[in-house]
Write a protein that holds these residues in place. Structure first.
Motif, PDB file in Angstrom:
ATOM      1  N   GLN B 113      -2.919  -5.071  10.258  1.00 14.66           N
ATOM      2  CA  GLN B 113      -2.736  -5.401   8.852  1.00 14.66           C
ATOM      3  C   GLN B 113      -3.071  -4.204   7.972  1.00 14.66           C
ATOM      4  O   GLN B 113      -2.585  -4.084   6.864  1.00 14.66           O
ATOM      5  CB  GLN B 113      -3.658  -6.565   8.478  1.00 14.66           C
ATOM      6  N   ASP B 114      -3.929  -3.334   8.467  1.00 16.55           N
ATOM      7  CA  ASP B 114      -4.405  -2.224   7.638  1.00 16.55           C
ATOM      8  C   ASP B 114      -3.514  -1.001   7.845  1.00 16.55           C
ATOM      9  O   ASP B 114      -3.899  -0.035   8.498  1.00 16.55           O
ATOM     10  CB  ASP B 114      -5.861  -1.907   7.976  1.00 16.55           C
ATOM     11  N   ASP B 116      -2.668   1.205   5.750  1.00 13.18           N
ATOM     12  CA  ASP B 116      -3.191   2.419   5.103  1.00 13.18           C
ATOM     13  C   ASP B 116      -4.095   3.188   6.066  1.00 13.18           C
ATOM     14  O   ASP B 116      -3.996   4.405   6.193  1.00 13.18           O
ATOM     15  CB  ASP B 116      -3.991   2.047   3.846  1.00 13.18           C
ATOM     16  N   ARG B 117      -4.968   2.438   6.734  1.00 21.51           N
ATOM     17  CA  ARG B 117      -5.873   3.064   7.700  1.00 21.51           C
ATOM     18  C   ARG B 117      -5.080   3.677   8.855  1.00 21.51           C
ATOM     19  O   ARG B 117      -5.360   4.795   9.303  1.00 21.51           O
ATOM     20  CB  ARG B 117      -6.869   2.003   8.201  1.00 21.51           C
ATOM     21  N   ARG B 119      -2.061   4.773   8.851  1.00 27.73           N
ATOM     22  CA  ARG B 119      -1.387   5.985   8.387  1.00 27.73           C
ATOM     23  C   ARG B 119      -2.354   7.160   8.351  1.00 27.73           C
ATOM     24  O   ARG B 119      -2.016   8.281   8.717  1.00 27.73           O
ATOM     25  CB  ARG B 119      -0.818   5.723   6.998  1.00 27.73           C
ATOM     26  N   TYR B 120      -3.566   6.883   7.907  1.00 30.63           N
ATOM     27  CA  TYR B 120      -4.603   7.909   7.850  1.00 30.63           C
ATOM     28  C   TYR B 120      -4.885   8.442   9.248  1.00 30.63           C
ATOM     29  O   TYR B 120      -5.106   9.640   9.437  1.00 30.63           O
ATOM     30  CB  TYR B 120      -5.860   7.276   7.232  1.00 30.63           C
ATOM     31  N   TYR B 127       1.412  10.077   2.887  1.00 28.00           N
ATOM     32  CA  TYR B 127       0.958   9.156   1.851  1.00 28.00           C
ATOM     33  C   TYR B 127       1.740   7.842   1.835  1.00 28.00           C
ATOM     34  O   TYR B 127       1.639   7.079   0.892  1.00 28.00           O
ATOM     35  CB  TYR B 127       1.060   9.817   0.483  1.00 28.00           C
ATOM     36  N   GLY B 128       2.567   7.625   2.824  1.00 35.62           N
ATOM     37  CA  GLY B 128       3.249   6.339   2.903  1.00 35.62           C
ATOM     38  C   GLY B 128       4.716   6.377   2.538  1.00 35.62           C
ATOM     39  O   GLY B 128       5.397   5.359   2.589  1.00 35.62           O
TER      40      GLY B 128
END
Lengths: 399, 166
Positions: B113-114, B116-117, B119-120, B127-128
Motif C-alpha cells: 500500500q505504501d 511512496d516508500r 519508490r524511495y 518522484y513518482g
C-alpha cells in the motif's frame, strides 16, 4: 532435454525468488493494522467554531465526518453518494471540502468511469451545518465519457463557489479533426446560489498537464486564481496561472521556468496562497536534473514571479507542498521521506516570502502518509496530515 | 530425465504447492522493496529495460509500445514491467497490459500500500512520474528515464545490440 532442464531450473529459480514474498504478502494481509485498500487521501476544512471537517472515500462512498478535538476522534460518517462509485484517491486525486462564509459545507469528487482516464465531477452541499447533504449532482454540462478529473474547489468571500478541473473535450475534438493538441484543458464552473445550480462550464486554458491537481484560491474581490502544471511548447511541463471570475480575466501566464521537458504524468500539482495585496505565494515540484520543491512570489498585477527558491533536501523526495499566509507571514510545508519514516517539514517567513527561516521538521510517522495540508482559522494555522499508523496528525504551527 | 528425478522430493513438493498460488496471482509477481535488486541479479550480464507504469497514465501506453518494439527487434534485451497501481487499479492492469501486445516478459506489480516508500527504496531520485524506465546495458550501467526516452539517446544506446529484421 537440456532445454527442458534449463527451463525447469529457471522455473525453480523464479519460484524460489517469489516464495518468500508471497508468504510475506499473506502475513501482511492477515496481521496488518490497516485494512487493504484504505485510502489515505482526504481533504480537511475548519469551520468558525473550530470543528474539523474531513472528507474521505470508503467502500466507494464519499464520507464526511466532523471532529471537535482536531482529528483525534471523528463522528459517524455521512455518506454522500447513495450507490458506490469508483472514486479517485491515488496520485493527486482526492475528494475536496470547503466551507462558505455562511457556514455551508461543499464537497466535490471525481468518479472514475469505465473508459480509461474518464471521469465526472460530482458536487454535494450541506446548508444545515453538516447534518445532511444534498443529492449529488454532476457539475459540468458535458457528459461525454472523457476526462473531467482532478476537481479543485474553493469558495470566495462573497459565497461564490468555484470548481475547476482537467478536461479533455478539446483534445478529443482536435483528434477528431486530425489536429495536434498537447495535454488537456482547464475548465471551471461557478455557482452563486450555494451550489443549487452551476453556470455552464467555461474553458480557462488549453494544454494543461493531464494528471496533476490544480491549486485554486480566491482574492478579496471574489475572483479566483488557478495555478496548474501546463504543457508549454516542446512538451515543457512548467506551471501556468490565470485569474477568472464569471469569465476568464486574463490569458494564462507562465508562472515557473524549470523547463522540465517530459512526456510523463508527474502526479504532482502545485500549491497556492494569497499574499497581501501584491499577489500570490506559489510552491511546486519540478522534475528533471534539478528535481525538487520550489517556491516563488507571483505579482498579481504584472504576473511576473520572483526567482524560484529551492526547499528540501535532495534525495528526500521533498514534495507535495501546502501554503498558508496571513499578512506578511507565510507557512510552507512539504512531505519528505527518510530511511525510516515520512516527515513534514516547515519553512516560515515573516516578510511575505522574501526571506525564510531554516526549515524544521514538524511531524513524523512510521508508515504510509498522505500529503500535508494547512488550515487557517482566526489566528491559528494548523498542519493536518493523514497517516496510516498515527491517524490524523494535527499541529498548531507557531508563531 | 534422471537429473529431473534426482530433485529433492521436498523441493518438488514445495514447487507443486506453489502452482495454485502463482496461477491465482493473475500472473503479476509481487514487487517489494528488495525486488529491484532481485531482478537485477536475475538478469546479471544481460541488457534489460525495467519500466514502471500505471493504467492511469496515458503516456505509459505509448511508452510500453515503444519498449515492446525495442525488445522485439533486440531479443537480447530483457523487458521487465512493473505496474504501480493500488488494488483498485490493478483489476484492469492485466487486461491493459495484455492489450499492449508486448512480447512475453516478467510482469510485476507493486505489492504494498505504501507506494511512496517503495519508490524511495527503488530510487530516491524518482518522484513518482510515470512512465519511469531504467535502461541497463550488459554491464548494468543504468540510465534512468522519465517519460519517453530521447530518440537520439535511444538510438545511441541501441548501437550495442544487434537488431533482428522485422
Amino acid at each position: 532435454m537440456m532445454t527442458m532442464l534449463n527451463t525447469l531450473k529457471r522455473f525453480i529459480y523464479a519460484c524460489l525468488l517469489v516464495t518468500p514474498t508471497l508468504l510475506q504478502a499473506h502475513e501482511a494481509h492477515e496481521h496488518g493494522s490497516q485494512p487493504q485498500g484504505a485510502a489515505l487521501a482526504v481533504s480537511l476544512a475548519l469551520d468558525e467554531n473550530g470543528t474539523l471537517w474531513r472528507v474521505a472515500v470508503e467502500g466507494g462512498r464519499v464520507i464526511v465526518q466532523a471532529s471537535t478535538d482536531m482529528g483525534r476522534e471523528f463522528d459517524q460518517p455521512r455518506k454522500l453518494n447513495a450507490s458506490p462509485q469508483k472514486i479517485g484517491t491515488d496520485g493527486d486525486a482526492r475528494p475536496k471540502i470547503a466551507i462558505g462564509p455562511e457556514g455551508n459545507l461543499y464537497v466535490t469528487w471525481t468518479q472514475a468511469l469505465t473508459k480509461p482516464y474518464s471521469g465526472h465531477i460530482w458536487f454535494s452541499a450541506s446548508t444545515d451545518g453538516g447534518r445532511t447533504f444534498s443529492t449529488p449532482v454532476i457539475v459540468h454540462r458535458d457528459r461525454a465519457e472523457i476526462t473531467h478529473r482532478f476537481d479543485a474547489l474553493t469558495v470566495a468571500s462573497n459565497g461564490r463557489i468555484y470548481v475547476a478541473w482537467v478536461d479533455k473535450r478539446d483534445l478529443h475534438a482536435a483528434q477528431a479533426n486530425k489536429q495536434a493538441y498537447a495535454g488537456a484543458a482547464i475548465y471551471y464552473a461557478y455557482s452563486d446560489d450555494g451550489g443549487l445550480t452551476f453556470k455552464e462550464e467555461q474553458k480557462l486554458a488549453d494544454s494543461s498537464c493531464e494528471c496533476c491537481r490544480i491549486a485554486l484560491a480566491t482574492d478579496s474581490d471574489g475572483h479566483a486564481v488557478a495555478l496548474w502544471r501546463h504543457v508549454f511548447d516542446g512538451g515543457v511541463r512548467d506551471h501556468a496561472i490565470a485569474r477568472f471570475s464569471g469569465q476568464p480575466l486574463m490569458e494564462a501566464k507562465r508562472a515557473s521556468f524549470g523547463n522540465w521537458k517530459v512526456d510523463a504524468c508527474p502526479h504532482h500539482g502545485p500549491a497556492l496562497a494569497r499574499g497581501g495585496d501584491w499577489g500570490w505565494h506559489m510552491a511546486w515540484f519540478d522534475g528533471g536534473e534539478k528535481a525538487g520543491l520550489y517556491y516563488a512570489r507571483m505579482d498579481g498585477e504584472a504576473w511576473v514571479s520572483s526567482p524560484a527558491r529551492r526547499f528540501g533536501l535532495p534525495e528526500q523526495q521533498a514534495g507535495h507542498p501546502a501554503l498558508a499566509s496571513r499578512g506578511e507571514q507565510v507557512w510552507l510545508v512539504w512531505r519528505a521521506l527518510t530511511a525510516q519514516s515520512a516527515i513534514v517539514m516547515l519553512a516560515y517567513s515573516d516578510d511575505g516570502g522574501r526571506s525564510w527561516q531554516d526549515a524544521v521538521q514538524v511531524a513524523e510517522t512510521g508508515g504510509r502518509a498522505d500529503h500535508p495540508q494547512l488550515l487557517t482559522q482566526g489566528d491559528a494555522v494548523w498542519l493536518v496530515w493523514n497517516t496510516a499508523n498515527d491517524g490524523l496528525v494535527s499541529r498548531r504551527l507557531l508563531p | 530425465m534422471k537429473q529431473m528425478l534426482s530433485l529433492p522430493a521436498g523441493l518438488v513438493a514445495v514447487l507443486l504447492g506453489l502452482l495454485p498460488a502463482m496461477a491465482q496471482g493473475a500472473d503479476f509477481l509481487p514487487f517489494r522493496g528488495d525486488s529491484r535488486a532481485a531482478i537485477e541479479q536475475a538478469h546479471a550480464g544481460r541488457a534489460m529495460i525495467l519500466t514502471f507504469w500505471s493504467v492511469d497514465c496515458a503516456y505509459c501506453m505509448e511508452d510500453l509500445a515503444l519498449l515492446g518494439e525495442i525488445v522485439r527487434r533486440h531479443p537480447q534485451i530483457a523487458l521487465v514491467t512493473v505496474n504501480t497501481d493500488d488494488d483498485n487499479g490493478a483489476v484492469n492492469a492485466a487486461k491493459v497490459l495484455d492489450k499492449a501486445g508486448l512480447p512475453a516478459h516478467a510482469r510485476w506489480r507493486f505489492a504494498t500500500q505504501d507506494s511512496d516508500r517503495l519508490r524511495y527504496q527503488i530510487d530516491r531520485k524518482w518522484y513518482g512520474e510515470l512512465p519511469r524506465s531504467y535502461f541497463y546495458d550488459k554491464q548494468h550501467r543504468v540510465k534512468a528515464v522519465s517519460g519517453k526516452p530521447d530518440s537520439a539517446w535511444l538510438h545511441g544506446w541501441l548501437q550495442e545490440f544487434q537488431a533482428v529484421r522485422p
